[in-house]
Design a protein around this motif. Structure first.
Motif, PDB file in Angstrom:
ATOM      1  N   VAL A   1       7.547 -26.590  24.998  1.00  0.00           N
ATOM      2  CA  VAL A   1       6.509 -26.347  25.952  1.00  0.00           C
ATOM      3  C   VAL A   1       5.459 -27.558  25.946  1.00  0.00           C
ATOM      4  CG1 VAL A   1       7.023 -23.963  26.211  1.00  0.00           C
ATOM      5  CG2 VAL A   1       4.985 -24.967  24.863  1.00  0.00           C
ATOM      6  N   ASN A   2       4.729 -27.718  26.747  1.00  0.00           N
ATOM      7  CA  ASN A   2       3.609 -28.560  26.931  1.00  0.00           C
ATOM      8  C   ASN A   2       2.456 -28.153  26.164  1.00  0.00           C
ATOM      9  OD1 ASN A   2       1.044 -30.187  27.786  1.00  0.00           O
ATOM     10  ND2 ASN A   2       2.414 -31.149  28.890  1.00  0.00           N
ATOM     11  N   HIS A   3       1.654 -28.928  25.254  1.00  0.00           N
ATOM     12  CA  HIS A   3       0.720 -28.468  24.423  1.00  0.00           C
ATOM     13  C   HIS A   3      -0.711 -27.734  25.332  1.00  0.00           C
ATOM     14  CE1 HIS A   3      -2.838 -31.260  26.019  1.00  0.00           C
ATOM     15  NE2 HIS A   3      -1.705 -32.044  26.377  1.00  0.00           N
ATOM     16  N   SER A   4      -0.853 -27.794  26.552  1.00  0.00           N
ATOM     17  CA  SER A   4      -1.218 -26.994  27.248  1.00  0.00           C
ATOM     18  C   SER A   4      -1.034 -25.651  27.474  1.00  0.00           C
ATOM     19  CB  SER A   4      -1.675 -27.767  28.825  1.00  0.00           C
ATOM     20  OG  SER A   4      -0.261 -27.750  29.399  1.00  0.00           O
ATOM     21  N   THR A   5       0.286 -25.376  27.603  1.00  0.00           N
ATOM     22  CA  THR A   5       1.039 -23.904  27.439  1.00  0.00           C
ATOM     23  C   THR A   5       0.044 -23.200  26.071  1.00  0.00           C
ATOM     24  OG1 THR A   5       2.556 -24.828  28.886  1.00  0.00           O
ATOM     25  CG2 THR A   5       2.765 -22.703  27.416  1.00  0.00           C
ATOM     26  N   ILE A   6       0.400 -24.140  24.977  1.00  0.00           N
ATOM     27  CA  ILE A   6      -0.025 -23.493  23.722  1.00  0.00           C
ATOM     28  C   ILE A   6      -1.633 -23.160  24.137  1.00  0.00           C
ATOM     29  CG2 ILE A   6      -0.406 -23.830  21.260  1.00  0.00           C
ATOM     30  CD1 ILE A   6       2.663 -23.657  22.184  1.00  0.00           C
ATOM     31  N   ALA A   7      -2.269 -24.114  24.525  1.00  0.00           N
ATOM     32  CA  ALA A   7      -3.495 -23.866  24.390  1.00  0.00           C
ATOM     33  C   ALA A   7      -4.218 -22.601  25.404  1.00  0.00           C
ATOM     34  CB  ALA A   7      -4.388 -25.178  25.258  1.00  0.00           C
ATOM     35  N   ARG A   8      -3.091 -22.479  26.444  1.00  0.00           N
ATOM     36  CA  ARG A   8      -3.417 -21.379  27.270  1.00  0.00           C
ATOM     37  C   ARG A   8      -3.163 -20.173  26.627  1.00  0.00           C
ATOM     38  NH1 ARG A   8      -0.297 -23.987  31.308  1.00  0.00           N
ATOM     39  NH2 ARG A   8      -1.553 -25.797  32.208  1.00  0.00           N
TER      40      ARG A   8
ATOM     41  N   SER B   1      -0.455 -29.200  15.037  1.00  0.00           N
ATOM     42  CA  SER B   1      -1.281 -29.290  16.309  1.00  0.00           C
ATOM     43  C   SER B   1      -0.795 -28.489  17.487  1.00  0.00           C
ATOM     44  CB  SER B   1      -1.571 -30.617  16.516  1.00  0.00           C
ATOM     45  OG  SER B   1      -0.155 -31.031  17.156  1.00  0.00           O
ATOM     46  N   GLN B   2      -1.515 -28.380  18.706  1.00  0.00           N
ATOM     47  CA  GLN B   2      -0.980 -27.681  19.566  1.00  0.00           C
ATOM     48  C   GLN B   2       0.145 -28.439  20.145  1.00  0.00           C
ATOM     49  OE1 GLN B   2      -4.231 -27.245  22.231  1.00  0.00           O
ATOM     50  NE2 GLN B   2      -4.730 -25.310  21.445  1.00  0.00           N
ATOM     51  N   THR B   3       0.271 -29.716  20.059  1.00  0.00           N
ATOM     52  CA  THR B   3       1.549 -30.659  20.387  1.00  0.00           C
ATOM     53  C   THR B   3       2.468 -30.398  19.695  1.00  0.00           C
ATOM     54  OG1 THR B   3      -0.400 -32.478  21.442  1.00  0.00           O
ATOM     55  CG2 THR B   3       1.802 -32.959  20.765  1.00  0.00           C
ATOM     56  N   GLN B   4       2.238 -30.415  18.455  1.00  0.00           N
ATOM     57  CA  GLN B   4       3.484 -30.215  17.469  1.00  0.00           C
ATOM     58  C   GLN B   4       4.282 -29.024  17.731  1.00  0.00           C
ATOM     59  OE1 GLN B   4       1.197 -31.015  13.824  1.00  0.00           O
ATOM     60  NE2 GLN B   4       2.389 -32.781  13.553  1.00  0.00           N
TER      61      GLN B   4
END
Length: 68
Positions: A29-36, A19-22
């Protein structure tokens, strides 16, 4: 924005069942950074590209589709 990077990052993450969180936890980094990064809104710095590549088990060039 580098859409190729974004698409490749998402594809590699999903292929590895993360997942983005994992993935975010693995590279600190935060999952929102992965999302960006996956949306193409932002790009990681060079050191983070190396961390991502290591976590995903690929060469850093693969994240930018510079190698097959």
């Amino acid at each position: 924005m580098n859409i190729l990077f974004a698409e490749t990052l998402r594809k590699l993450r999903e292929e590895r069942g993360l997942s983005q969180t994992q993935l975010g936890q693995q590279v600190f980094v935060n999952h929102s950074t992965i999302a960006r990064w996956e949306s193409g809104e932002r790009l990681p710095d060079a050191m983070m590209v190396l961390r991502l590549a290591g976590c995903l088990g690929v060469d850093s060039n693969t994240l930018f589709r510079l190698t097959a």
